[in-house]
Design an enzyme around this catalytic site. Sequence first.
Site, PDB file in Angstrom:
ATOM      1  N   GLY A 154      52.553 -31.338  19.781  1.00 28.60           N
ATOM      2  CA  GLY A 154      53.790 -30.714  19.340  1.00 28.60           C
ATOM      3  C   GLY A 154      54.996 -31.355  19.979  1.00 28.60           C
TER       4      GLY A 154
ATOM      5  CG  ASP B   4      66.532 -29.516  20.249  1.00 31.06           C
ATOM      6  OD1 ASP B   4      66.438 -30.648  19.768  1.00 31.06           O
ATOM      7  OD2 ASP B   4      67.553 -28.809  20.157  1.00 31.06           O
TER       8      ASP B   4
ATOM      9  CG  ASP C 273      63.537 -18.073  20.461  1.00 32.47           C
ATOM     10  OD1 ASP C 273      63.941 -17.899  19.298  1.00 32.47           O
ATOM     11  OD2 ASP C 273      63.005 -19.133  20.848  1.00 32.47           O
TER      12      ASP C 273
END
Length: 415
Positions: free
Chosen positions: A76, A79, A195
Amino acid sequence: MSDIFGYANSLAGRGSMSRSSDYSFSRLSFELPTTRSTEQNTTLKSHRSSDSCFQAIRSVGKGLCFRDFSLVRQIGSGDIGRVYLCKLRNAQGRLYAMKVIDNDVLALKKKIQRAEMERKIIKMLDHPFLPTLYAEFEASHFSCLVMEYCSGGDLHSLRDKQPHKRFSLSTSRFYAAEVLVALEYLHMLGIIYRDLKPENVLVRSDGHIMLTDFDLSLCSDSIAAVESPDFSYESSTSPPAPFFCISKRLFRSKKIQSFSTNQLFVAEPVTARSCSFVGTHEYVAPEVASGRSHGNAVDWWALGIFIYEMIYGRTPFAGASNEATLRNIVKKPLTFQTNVPATTSEMHARDLISGLLNKDPNRRLGSKRGAADVKTHPFFKGLNFALIRSVTPPSAPPCQSQRGVRQQTAPFDYF
């Protein structure tokens, strides 16, 4: 085979995937000069005292470094960094997730602070529904975080594979309860998650959950308090002073004294504030969508969206574009797919969702006493939160392919 890509993308950070995010990590090799971890960096977490993976890490001692691991493959990127599935050498094939952060690239992208915040928070955590940091070390200009590997994928992937792309009420209740307990712990530490979404709720091999991705979280110095159950925040404190978006964004909570014989533990950072415009569009609270300052209540809004999506297979305010979604969050009333709930359990679920999705953050369920109020809702009646780890997790098919991609929910982080 489990959805390791779903897991890794969550763990790697959900910042916008720009061209700069595709920076090559080919220089990462076992020939890099490394700084070995310190003994403090492999301190045993109490809830992991019998974890064989943690014991294997500790057996290496304070000299643990990059060369002690064998990279299996990249699983994976995001950012903040890239995540690799790896094995500890001479440890009988135990799997770990290694998050590799290129500090030079983050400096160019001006996101060093986000990476530092995530590292700070992960090192604070000691909870069964939150990540365990096994070790950290430096390799040249790379920072490496070794964490536990979740083999069960994420809830977005699992939901996408269910009939009608939604969970049953009982399954939704289970996952909501474990997320609620994790949020309670974070808020007790003064951390506002900011989040929450199914992509960031990972499933361990035993079926229990783990929240991940803390680079957008807000860490305050709020203090937990003990209150009587009939405590009213509005009636017991003076009105809060107007908040302005200045450099010093966090304010210390007042410790609330109570002498009632029937007391209640409350762990809510009620005075922590921020002006950061962060999150995933479908999950941001109205105060964020409208550009106002926000605090702990954003996590309870997100929990309401989360439960809605688990039960109904979609979020309630999604629009044709990100801008339309934000307008809906601010102005559109909450609606459900049918006017009348099919069962009493669904009625309780709708009532809970409605309380969490109150557009006024001051009246939102959980905004004053946090999980202490949410836990007592009839939707969770009969559930012993103290023993939630002993509850048998829902039976769900393992993720077989790369997780589904949510449409119109590109993350953003405007500061």
